[in-house]
Design an enzyme around this catalytic site. Structure first.
Site, PDB file in Angstrom:
ATOM      1  N   TYR A  28     -42.602  19.648 -24.157  1.00 45.60           N
ATOM      2  CA  TYR A  28     -42.218  20.508 -25.280  1.00 45.60           C
ATOM      3  C   TYR A  28     -43.419  20.718 -26.197  1.00 45.60           C
ATOM      4  O   TYR A  28     -44.323  19.875 -26.250  1.00 45.60           O
ATOM      5  CB  TYR A  28     -41.081  19.872 -26.095  1.00 45.60           C
ATOM      6  N   ASP A  48     -31.489  24.895 -27.734  1.00 46.98           N
ATOM      7  CA  ASP A  48     -30.579  25.233 -28.822  1.00 46.98           C
ATOM      8  C   ASP A  48     -30.824  26.631 -29.358  1.00 46.98           C
ATOM      9  O   ASP A  48     -31.863  27.244 -29.083  1.00 46.98           O
ATOM     10  CB  ASP A  48     -30.773  24.238 -29.972  1.00 46.98           C
TER      11      ASP A  48
END
Lengths: 278, 278
Positions: B110, B52
């Site tokens: 992540y 994003d």
């Protein structure tokens, strides 16, 4: 009316330098606007000196007066709540009325950060591992240097700046820049011209997870416009083998900008700290 | 035609995410344009998944085909010369034709970075030293967290996500976001819905010169849109004492976004690494 001293740290990448300019985002302008939002008063904070566009500060010092009394830590926290995250007020304190962030300065220290893209040189240059990529998270805060450097030569070059010298060869030359330099050090320029005293000038090497970083630090009684970037650009030419450290006294004696090396880019430069009497 | 795999690191702050969008600067778009400048060919690099706006990557993986033969390290260096410093190609290699950066993925990791603004809490809160200012040079790359956190609770919360679960409570809910999530994992969404397997989920604490940093890392077979930021937002609520780690199995079972905690901000999130078979 109370006289305030604040210590400010900032990422200068997205600002047109310290000094207020119409229609441009500057550190001084952001600080003045934040003071207005917090206290209803908008004094123009006087910095210890200007920093150029793209130059950062770890410990810039500014002073200003405020009529409204406010606890020091409340002022710090309120300013940080309203300032952009790229500008942080590290310390706030009330000081005697005679204190002025620029006029009271006795010494300043600058730091210049270099990221080494070369891990090694020589016959294995074709080996991809000889090159190191500058992490994008460092790129705003270092000069990512693509050529190999001789650290011993850098150290010798740095030592040759120590002492009281006329640093005209290392001052910005274009008219606008000279004016700015004069304005920055009004009293000094009148009595001293381009004479400055460098107390200490040294390089450090540091291994990080990302690669090898070089830190140059220089402490002096004052600096001409672009002086630290010109010292660094010259030393990097020496470290790379284009010039020799022994040439530096001659560059200083020449009192001509063309005698010295190039101007290192702004993003590696940090105003480290500013010292005041006692 | 050769099939290429590249590993890319980027500072996502100034980009509208990974995926090409008309009129906006994106990582995928910058990479495609750089390939065009270097090779004259402009394949659209396929990423392992989207990131994003504001989200970073240490090791995003992309694949594309090129007709022109070019040595791998030359391609890497030429791309880095023309790309913005915020995007770096860390590795380039030719891979079998069957390799696809998204379809071939077997696991992803992540990382989420939190900067702790509180050094301590308690009766000495009035003491200015209890608060730590987030350095402006970190602000783009961390969630600067203003409240004290219980690290043991964070660890317990992280452990409760390990395993195969329906993570619907931790997926973005707005229609646009759901579409994006589906598009991101087409095959998965068809067969698995919101079921994902988390292999490992843990926090680490690190003292730095600037203060205390917390690093959350999570390794899994795939992640829903906003999933990591929603896991982190929920865990921080637990660490702060708003929720208890014991409530997390119930939040998962609810299969409703409202059952879980808030979405942590994008700037702390890094796509750490992507794994492929063998």
């Amino acid at each position: 009316m109370q006289n305030w001293k604040v210590i400010v740290s900032y990422d200068g990448t997205d600002y047109s330098g310290w000094q207020v300019q119409p229609g441009r985002a500057t550190i001084q302008g952001e600080l003045q606007a934040a003071l207005g939002r917090v206290t209803g008063e908008s004094p123009l904070p006087q910095g210890s000196g200007r920093t150029d566009a793209g130059v950062h500060a770890l410990g810039q010092v500014a002073s200003f007066g405020l009529a409204a009394p406010i606890p020091a830590d409340n002022l710090r926290r309120a300013l940080n709540r309203t300032l952009p995250a790229a500008i942080r007020v590290v310390e706030t304190m009330v000081v005697p009325a005679a204190f002025h962030a620029r006029h009271s300065t006795v010494a300043k220290t600058y730091e210049y950060r270099v990221f080494l893209e070369r891990r090694r040189t020589g016959p294995d240059e074709a080996d991809p591992s000889y090159a190191v990529v500058c992490p994008p998270f460092l790129a705003r805060y270092v000069y990512s240097y693509p050529w190999p450097l001789d650290f011993g030569e850098l150290e010798r070059a740095a030592a040759s700046f120590v002492g009281t010298h006329d640093f005209l060869s290392f001052a910005a030359t274009d008219p606008d820049e000279t004016t700015r330099s004069a304005a920055d050090n009004e009293e000094d320029m009148t009595t001293l011209g381009a004479v400055r005293t460098v107390y200490r000038s040294w390089w450090e090497q540091k291994q990080t997870d990302e690669g090898t970083m070089l830190f140059y630090r220089v402490r002096g009684n004052g600096f001409l416009h672009h002086m630290v970037r010109n010292l660094v650009g010259t030393m990097l030419d020496v470290g790379r083998g284009y010039r020799r450290a022994e040439e530096i006294p001659g560059m200083i004696a020449a009192k001509a900008r063309a005698a010295a090396g190039p101007t290192a880019p702004p993003q590696g430069l940090f105003l480290h700290s500013v010292e005041y009497p006692e």
